[in-house]
Design a protein around this motif. Structure first.
Motif, short mmCIF file in Angstrom:
data_model
loop_
_atom_site.label_atom_id
_atom_site.label_comp_id
_atom_site.label_asym_id
_atom_site.label_seq_id
_atom_site.Cartn_x
_atom_site.Cartn_y
_atom_site.Cartn_z
N GLY A 1 -15.43 -0.03 -4.95
CA GLY A 1 -14.12 -0.24 -5.58
C GLY A 1 -13.28 1.10 -5.67
O GLY A 1 -12.41 0.98 -6.45
N GLU A 2 -13.69 2.15 -4.92
CA GLU A 2 -13.03 3.40 -4.91
C GLU A 2 -11.52 3.28 -4.38
O GLU A 2 -10.81 3.98 -4.63
N ILE A 3 -11.83 2.44 -3.29
CA ILE A 3 -10.35 2.16 -2.58
C ILE A 3 -10.19 0.67 -2.26
O ILE A 3 -11.25 0.03 -2.41
N ASP A 4 -8.98 0.20 -2.42
CA ASP A 4 -8.67 -1.17 -2.09
C ASP A 4 -8.53 -1.54 -0.43
O ASP A 4 -8.92 -0.66 0.32
N GLU A 5 -8.51 -2.80 -0.10
CA GLU A 5 -8.76 -3.23 1.10
C GLU A 5 -7.52 -2.49 1.85
O GLU A 5 -7.98 -2.41 2.94
N GLU A 6 -6.24 -2.30 1.46
CA GLU A 6 -5.40 -1.92 2.18
C GLU A 6 -5.66 -0.36 2.52
O GLU A 6 -5.46 -0.06 4.03
N GLU A 7 -6.21 0.27 1.74
CA GLU A 7 -6.41 1.69 2.07
C GLU A 7 -7.48 1.74 2.94
O GLU A 7 -7.63 2.69 4.01
N TYR A 8 -8.85 0.90 3.01
CA TYR A 8 -9.47 0.78 3.65
C TYR A 8 -9.01 0.41 5.15
O TYR A 8 -9.29 1.22 5.86
#
Length: 85
Positions: free
Chosen positions: A66-73
């Protein structure tokens, strides 16, 4: 000539026999466990070919935590893959 000790073994004889049996079964069970662990480790080889590379794996772990969201991923994954040409 045979040596007879009355009607059977004395207390120390029973103790030695019992301790020997416990030791025997303990060693046998330990040996079996060690063999199975060794065989299990031999079959657990990490998937290197076709699997995610180390940066992609770290990125996936960050998404899972949960450190980054799916868009950032997806954005970072595309950046990693475009640089691998």
């Amino acid at each position: 000539m045979m040596f007879w000790y009355g009607n059977g073994m004395n207390g120390w004889g029973w103790f030695a026999m019992s301790a020997g049996m416990v030791l025997f079964w303990g060693l046998l069970i330990t040996a079996v466990v060690l063999v199975f662990r060794t065989l299990n480790r031999a079959t657990e080889q990490p998937a290197r070919k076709g699997g995610p590379t180390a940066p992609e794996q770290i990125l996936g772990e960050r998404l899972a935590r949960g450190e980054i969201d799916e868009e950032e991923y997806r954005r970072r994954l595309n950046t990693l893959r475009s640089g691998e040409s």
